[in-house]
Design a protein around this motif. Structure first.
Motif, mmCIF file in Angstrom:
data_model
loop_
_atom_site.group_PDB
_atom_site.id
_atom_site.type_symbol
_atom_site.label_atom_id
_atom_site.label_comp_id
_atom_site.label_asym_id
_atom_site.label_seq_id
_atom_site.Cartn_x
_atom_site.Cartn_y
_atom_site.Cartn_z
ATOM 1 N N ILE A 160 0.839 -1.193 0.000
ATOM 2 C CA ILE A 160 0.000 0.000 0.000
ATOM 3 C C ILE A 160 0.877 1.247 0.000
ATOM 4 O O ILE A 160 2.036 1.220 0.422
ATOM 5 C CB ILE A 160 -0.950 0.032 1.211
ATOM 6 N N ASP A 161 0.318 2.331 -0.486
ATOM 7 C CA ASP A 161 1.006 3.622 -0.497
ATOM 8 C C ASP A 161 0.689 4.333 0.807
ATOM 9 O O ASP A 161 -0.479 4.550 1.136
ATOM 10 C CB ASP A 161 0.531 4.448 -1.694
ATOM 11 N N TRP A 162 1.717 4.674 1.562
ATOM 12 C CA TRP A 162 1.520 5.272 2.893
ATOM 13 C C TRP A 162 2.679 6.196 3.209
ATOM 14 O O TRP A 162 3.821 5.922 2.837
ATOM 15 C CB TRP A 162 1.441 4.172 3.953
ATOM 16 N N THR A 163 2.360 7.309 3.864
ATOM 17 C CA THR A 163 3.392 8.254 4.271
ATOM 18 C C THR A 163 3.378 8.392 5.789
ATOM 19 O O THR A 163 2.302 8.614 6.373
ATOM 20 C CB THR A 163 3.149 9.637 3.640
ATOM 21 N N PRO A 164 4.505 8.260 6.466
ATOM 22 C CA PRO A 164 4.528 8.445 7.923
ATOM 23 C C PRO A 164 3.994 9.822 8.291
ATOM 24 O O PRO A 164 4.237 10.806 7.592
ATOM 25 C CB PRO A 164 6.012 8.311 8.281
ATOM 26 N N PRO A 165 3.241 9.931 9.400
ATOM 27 C CA PRO A 165 2.688 11.236 9.793
ATOM 28 C C PRO A 165 3.766 12.253 10.149
ATOM 29 O O PRO A 165 3.532 13.459 10.061
ATOM 30 C CB PRO A 165 1.816 10.902 11.001
ATOM 31 N N HIS A 166 4.935 11.766 10.567
ATOM 32 C CA HIS A 166 6.056 12.645 10.887
ATOM 33 C C HIS A 166 7.322 12.068 10.253
ATOM 34 O O HIS A 166 7.461 10.842 10.109
ATOM 35 C CB HIS A 166 6.252 12.764 12.397
ATOM 36 N N PRO A 167 8.269 12.919 9.835
ATOM 37 C CA PRO A 167 9.532 12.406 9.283
ATOM 38 C C PRO A 167 10.217 11.445 10.241
ATOM 39 O O PRO A 167 10.284 11.695 11.454
ATOM 40 C CB PRO A 167 10.364 13.674 9.065
ATOM 41 N N GLU A 168 10.721 10.352 9.723
ATOM 42 C CA GLU A 168 11.353 9.329 10.552
ATOM 43 C C GLU A 168 12.812 9.705 10.814
ATOM 44 O O GLU A 168 13.577 9.964 9.874
ATOM 45 C CB GLU A 168 11.273 7.976 9.858
ATOM 46 N N PRO A 169 13.217 9.754 12.086
ATOM 47 C CA PRO A 169 14.590 10.204 12.403
ATOM 48 C C PRO A 169 15.639 9.185 11.991
ATOM 49 O O PRO A 169 15.381 7.979 11.928
ATOM 50 C CB PRO A 169 14.549 10.358 13.928
ATOM 51 N N LEU A 170 16.836 9.691 11.720
ATOM 52 C CA LEU A 170 17.972 8.809 11.455
ATOM 53 C C LEU A 170 18.376 8.109 12.740
ATOM 54 O O LEU A 170 18.099 8.582 13.849
ATOM 55 C CB LEU A 170 19.160 9.609 10.914
ATOM 56 N N TYR A 171 19.036 6.975 12.602
ATOM 57 C CA TYR A 171 19.520 6.231 13.759
ATOM 58 C C TYR A 171 20.730 6.932 14.361
ATOM 59 O O TYR A 171 21.639 7.372 13.648
ATOM 60 C CB TYR A 171 19.903 4.813 13.350
ATOM 61 N N LYS A 172 20.745 7.038 15.679
ATOM 62 C CA LYS A 172 21.892 7.604 16.397
ATOM 63 C C LYS A 172 22.596 6.494 17.162
ATOM 64 O O LYS A 172 21.972 5.819 17.989
ATOM 65 C CB LYS A 172 21.432 8.696 17.362
ATOM 66 N N PRO A 173 23.866 6.263 16.886
ATOM 67 C CA PRO A 173 24.593 5.185 17.569
ATOM 68 C C PRO A 173 24.545 5.342 19.086
ATOM 69 O O PRO A 173 24.609 6.457 19.614
ATOM 70 C CB PRO A 173 26.020 5.329 17.044
ATOM 71 N N THR A 174 24.428 4.206 19.770
ATOM 72 C CA THR A 174 24.337 4.209 21.227
ATOM 73 C C THR A 174 25.594 3.677 21.894
ATOM 74 O O THR A 174 25.721 3.754 23.125
ATOM 75 C CB THR A 174 23.155 3.337 21.677
ATOM 76 N N GLY A 175 26.531 3.127 21.125
ATOM 77 C CA GLY A 175 27.702 2.491 21.703
ATOM 78 C C GLY A 175 27.500 1.010 21.943
ATOM 79 O O GLY A 175 28.438 0.302 22.325
ATOM 80 N N LEU A 176 26.271 0.514 21.734
ATOM 81 C CA LEU A 176 25.982 -0.903 21.940
ATOM 82 C C LEU A 176 26.135 -1.724 20.662
ATOM 83 O O LEU A 176 25.933 -2.935 20.668
ATOM 84 C CB LEU A 176 24.545 -1.065 22.466
ATOM 85 N N GLU A 177 26.469 -1.040 19.558
ATOM 86 C CA GLU A 177 26.614 -1.741 18.278
ATOM 87 C C GLU A 177 27.811 -2.701 18.351
ATOM 88 O O GLU A 177 28.881 -2.331 18.817
ATOM 89 C CB GLU A 177 26.819 -0.747 17.139
#
Length: 604
Positions: free
Chosen positions: A72-89
């Protein structure tokens, strides 16, 4: 008595019984005799009747499941943020024992493409190498569908899987695009996927990009489509190198939203050949759009799929004194760059719309549009190549019509157009795997304004002003590198098209304005197509005030850059005087290099 008799003629010699014939002689019995005439191809528009689409052709070795994949065609209601590294990677061990749970049949056993089959080969076997006593909690993988790309899946533990992507057919390279299905899911459990055979040393996944997930249950229950997912995201060099190739891994963790769900993962929002055909079918059925948009066949691909070309313009009127200028757009020469198709869709939605601006553009220009240059690659899930095993966007100078038909035909079509009318602008739409934002590549020119070669930069600057939170003018580049001389942009420029560009959209997101630190979604990509049309309106406005304001701004940019270079040159020259031990030849070469840099600022 009357009737018809059809005779088909062909120059092809391979698998005649498999390939559809289009040009036919019709013998009509009239007035007591047979009268021959040439009938136009039945698939002149590529779509003979509403609801009927030409069958997609695959290399005969490709196994293809019968299920039609739809999203289906769908747009998130708000822009999706980029991932921020947590140090747990963490990095996953490369050599780990596991059970192969998916192994696709090798589709390129031959060294090159041989022939195609409509619909591909229906799977005759399970993808598992051994029978199972029920699936239990094991994920079930599938990628034998249009644009799918997964070669192998290994179960390391109940919730961890190691994945291998298929390379572009008839090559041993190009692994960036991925698109596959997963079923038998469990919710609430942390899964880890690791793709182990990427080949690019850098990736936007280390700049915050997240994989895409689509859940059929979410789509059915909540009307939610593709969304970003993933934590503990890491892209890194692994130790699986072989045959001189270095490989890189992408690992991420996530949770499925529903039990017993069917989900999909993708590198970017899929846009298949079927999606394009359905879009064009809708145009052909629309009584208004079909008046000013003619859909023709540019050529057939190696697999005998259709390459469509659209001619969009207002019908010629009595008042037309001279031929309209042409604007030429192409997309999807690299099949894995699906973001280019979404930009193209945005452009077409705008130019085929009923707004006054769209009507003005159709009145002013003839638009020639090839929305998918490499449908074979799109169908089989390649990232970069056609079924010739070559990058089409490095072969625009080639005369090998049989190897690169879409490139040969588009180049010759443009040559014919240039004989009939001015070509104001050529633009090839792409996706970029290493940079954020949207930007353009252009070519240096010979026409100078106050000693500067700036006219080719005016349109990109206008586009940046129409789209300030997505399009970055500083990311644009106007140099012609030796390795890019076979690209569409450079070849068309050398043919005489002054405004010849590549429009690049990131796979990730923006670093600009209020969209900084967010992913692009399909509506963002489509909006680039809208803004492209807005910039075109500004560029061709009879009131040239915007044009000359942009030109003045570009001149100031070059002056500032030249001033900074001169200051650096002066500083370095003063410093070199104190370095009495510095070799004179080295100083001379260094000063010469600065002089070349200064000259490049003025002339590129």
């Amino acid at each position: 008595m009357s009737g018809q008799c059809l005779f088909s003629f062909s120059t092809d010699s391979i698998c005649d019984q498999l390939f559809p014939r289009t040009k036919q002689i019709i013998l009509e019995f009239s007035s007591g005799k047979w009268v021959p005439r040439l009938r136009e191809p039945r698939d002149l528009y590529g779509i003979s009747t509403p609801g009927h689409l030409p069958l997609i052709r695959w290399p005969y070795q490709c196994e293809v499941i019968g299920d039609k994949i739809e999203h289906i065609d769908w747009t998130p209601p708000h822009p999706e943020p980029l991932y921020k590294p947590t140090g747990l990677e963490t990095l996953c061990p490369d050599s780990r024992e596991g059970t192969v749970v998916y192994l696709a049949d090798e589709a390129d056993k031959e060294s090159c493409f041989v022939y195609s089959r409509a619909g591909g080969s229906y799977p005759s076997r399970q993808v598992l190498p051994q029978p199972w006593e029920g699936w239990g909690n094991t994920l079930i993988f599938e990628a034998r569908f249009e644009s799918g790309n997964l070669q192998k899946a290994v179960k390391i533990s109940d919730f961890e899987y190691q994945l291998t992507l298929r390379t572009d057919l008839y090559t041993k390279r190009h692994t960036q695009w991925y698109y596959f299905q997963v079923t038998n899911t469990q919710t609430g459990m942390p899964y880890r996927f690791t793709i182990v055979n990427f080949t690019k040393p850098t990736s936007l996944y280390n700049r915050g990009m997240r994989p895409l997930l689509y859940s059929e249950a979410e789509a059915k229950i909540h009307k939610v489509g593709w969304q970003r997912t993933g934590n503990e995201i890491k892209y890194y060099k692994n130790n699986l190198s072989q045959d001189g190739h270095q490989y890189f891994s992408l690992t991420w963790t996530f949770q499925f939203p529903h039990d017993k769900d069917t989900c999909y993962f993708a590198h970017c929002y899929p846009y298949t050949y079927t999606n394009l055909q359905e879009y064009l079918a809708a145009i052909s059925r629309d009584p208004e759009q079909s008046k000013f948009c003619k859909i023709r066949i540019l050529c057939h691909t190696l697999a005998r799929n259709l390459v469509y070309v659209l001619t969009i313009t207002s019908p010629a009127g009595d008042k037309e004194v001279k031929p309209k200028a042409a604007v030429i757009l192409t997309a999807r020469v690299h099949p894995g760059e699906t973001n280019s198709s979404w930009m193209m869709k945005g452009f077409l939605d705008y130019i085929l719309g009923d707004s006054n601006d769209a009507s003005l553009l159709r009145d002013t220009f003839v638009f020639k549009v090839v929305p998918m240059l490499n449908p074979d690659g799109v169908v089989v899930g390649n990232y970069r190549c056609s079924l010739a095993g070559r990058d089409l966007n490095r072969n625009y100078k080639s005369e090998l019509k049989d190897s690169f038909p879409s490139i040969w035909y588009i180049r010759n079509m443009i040559k014919r157009i240039m004989e009939e009318r001015e070509v104001l602008l050529y633009c090839d739409l792409h996706g970029h795997s290493r940079k954020n934002n949207v930007f353009m590549y252009g070519c240096g020119g010979k026409d100078k304004v106050n000693g500067q070669c700036l006219r080719q930069r005016i349109f990109p600057l206008m586009l940046s002003k129409n789209c300030p939170d997505k399009f970055s003018f500083p990311d644009c580049n106007f140099k012609v590198q030796k390795g890019k001389e076979g690209t569409g942009r450079v070849v068309m420029w050398k043919m005489g098209i002054t405004n010849s560009y590549t429009l690049e959209a990131t796979f990730c997101g923006s670093k600009l304005g209020n969209r900084q630190g967010t992913h692009f979604n399909t509506k963002d990509l489509e909006s680039i197509g809208y803004h492209f049309c807005d910039a075109l309106l500004d560029y061709c406005d009879p009131d040239k005030s915007k044009y000359y304001l942009c030109l003045k701004e570009l001149e100031e940019m070059v002056k500032q850059q030249a001033k900074m270079t001169t200051e650096n040159l002066s500083y370095d020259s003063d410093a070199s005087l104190t370095e009495v031990t510095l070799d004179r030849d080295f100083r001379y070469r260094k000063l010469l290099r600065y002089a070349e840099m200064y000259s490049a600022l003025l002339c590129t």
